[in-house]
Design an enzyme around this catalytic site. Sequence first.
Site, PDB file in Angstrom:
ATOM      1  N   CYS A   8       0.863  -1.181   0.000  1.00  0.00           N
ATOM      2  CA  CYS A   8       0.000   0.000   0.000  1.00  0.00           C
ATOM      3  C   CYS A   8       0.901   1.234   0.000  1.00  0.00           C
ATOM      4  O   CYS A   8       2.111   1.122  -0.155  1.00  0.00           O
ATOM      5  CB  CYS A   8      -0.984  -0.001   1.172  1.00  0.00           C
ATOM      6  SG  CYS A   8      -0.265   0.201   2.814  1.00  0.00           S
ATOM      7  N   ASN A  11       2.458   1.488   4.164  1.00  0.00           N
ATOM      8  CA  ASN A  11       2.794   0.264   4.891  1.00  0.00           C
ATOM      9  C   ASN A  11       2.588   0.410   6.394  1.00  0.00           C
ATOM     10  O   ASN A  11       3.342  -0.120   7.205  1.00  0.00           O
ATOM     11  CB  ASN A  11       4.224  -0.189   4.573  1.00  0.00           C
ATOM     12  CG  ASN A  11       4.541  -1.612   5.013  1.00  0.00           C
ATOM     13  OD1 ASN A  11       5.652  -1.897   5.427  1.00  0.00           O
ATOM     14  ND2 ASN A  11       3.590  -2.523   4.932  1.00  0.00           N
ATOM     15  N   CYS A  13      -1.149   0.807   7.398  1.00  0.00           N
ATOM     16  CA  CYS A  13      -2.568   0.497   7.602  1.00  0.00           C
ATOM     17  C   CYS A  13      -2.982  -0.777   6.862  1.00  0.00           C
ATOM     18  O   CYS A  13      -3.114  -1.840   7.453  1.00  0.00           O
ATOM     19  CB  CYS A  13      -3.454   1.658   7.156  1.00  0.00           C
ATOM     20  SG  CYS A  13      -3.299   3.150   8.171  1.00  0.00           S
ATOM     21  N   ARG A  14      -3.208  -0.655   5.564  1.00  0.00           N
ATOM     22  CA  ARG A  14      -3.800  -1.757   4.796  1.00  0.00           C
ATOM     23  C   ARG A  14      -2.874  -2.945   4.575  1.00  0.00           C
ATOM     24  O   ARG A  14      -3.256  -4.091   4.828  1.00  0.00           O
ATOM     25  CB  ARG A  14      -4.310  -1.247   3.448  1.00  0.00           C
ATOM     26  CG  ARG A  14      -5.439  -0.247   3.588  1.00  0.00           C
ATOM     27  CD  ARG A  14      -5.784   0.391   2.268  1.00  0.00           C
ATOM     28  NE  ARG A  14      -4.671   1.237   1.809  1.00  0.00           N
ATOM     29  CZ  ARG A  14      -4.589   1.793   0.617  1.00  0.00           C
ATOM     30  NH1 ARG A  14      -5.547   1.581  -0.266  1.00  0.00           N
ATOM     31  NH2 ARG A  14      -3.577   2.559   0.291  1.00  0.00           N
ATOM     32  N   SER A  15      -1.671  -2.697   4.061  1.00  0.00           N
ATOM     33  CA  SER A  15      -0.799  -3.843   3.752  1.00  0.00           C
ATOM     34  C   SER A  15      -0.338  -4.594   5.003  1.00  0.00           C
ATOM     35  O   SER A  15      -0.318  -5.830   4.987  1.00  0.00           O
ATOM     36  CB  SER A  15       0.367  -3.436   2.854  1.00  0.00           C
ATOM     37  OG  SER A  15       1.168  -2.450   3.430  1.00  0.00           O
ATOM     38  N   ASP A 123      -8.437   3.324   2.188  1.00  0.00           N
ATOM     39  CA  ASP A 123      -7.346   3.567   3.130  1.00  0.00           C
ATOM     40  C   ASP A 123      -7.910   4.156   4.420  1.00  0.00           C
ATOM     41  O   ASP A 123      -8.364   5.304   4.449  1.00  0.00           O
ATOM     42  CB  ASP A 123      -6.335   4.533   2.506  1.00  0.00           C
ATOM     43  CG  ASP A 123      -5.063   4.640   3.312  1.00  0.00           C
ATOM     44  OD1 ASP A 123      -5.065   4.274   4.512  1.00  0.00           O
ATOM     45  OD2 ASP A 123      -4.056   5.106   2.741  1.00  0.00           O
TER      46      ASP A 123
END
Length: 155
Positions: A8, A11, A13-15, A123
């Site tokens: 993301c 690096n 939050c999402r990934s 996000d």
Amino acid sequence: MIRVLFVCLGNICRSPMAEAVMRDLIEKKGLSDKIKVDSAATSSWHIGDSPHKGTQAKLKEYGISTSGMKGRQLTTSDFEAFDYIIGMDSSNVKNIRDMLGQPDDVKIFRFLDLTPHKKDVPDPYYTGDFQETYDLVLEGCEVLLDKITKDIENN
């Protein structure tokens, strides 16, 4: 060994959420010796940072650890090191392809393209909705793990 990299923008939050959820699913299915997971960013903003406090809190609710996870930036060596390089949104996929110089490689794809949603993972750094992100990440990880498991069985 199958290696999966979630990517993301930052690096945090999402990934890392996808990395932690996927790692948890892999461990529960007893596949830790067959599949390894990591995450990275297309930007350099959060190198060395722990996952966002919202990501940590949401994963803690589900008993999923982020212990030892630190932000890192995508590198050109990641293209050879990983079998799947998965962008959390369309912008991430474009940036990954640009950074790695691989405009048409099939191992680089958008996370939710394997699901019926075929959309970007929002996000939560901007939306504040870590539950929506978690729900989409869990679904995406389950579908991806099914695909990888079938790939392992067929080889």
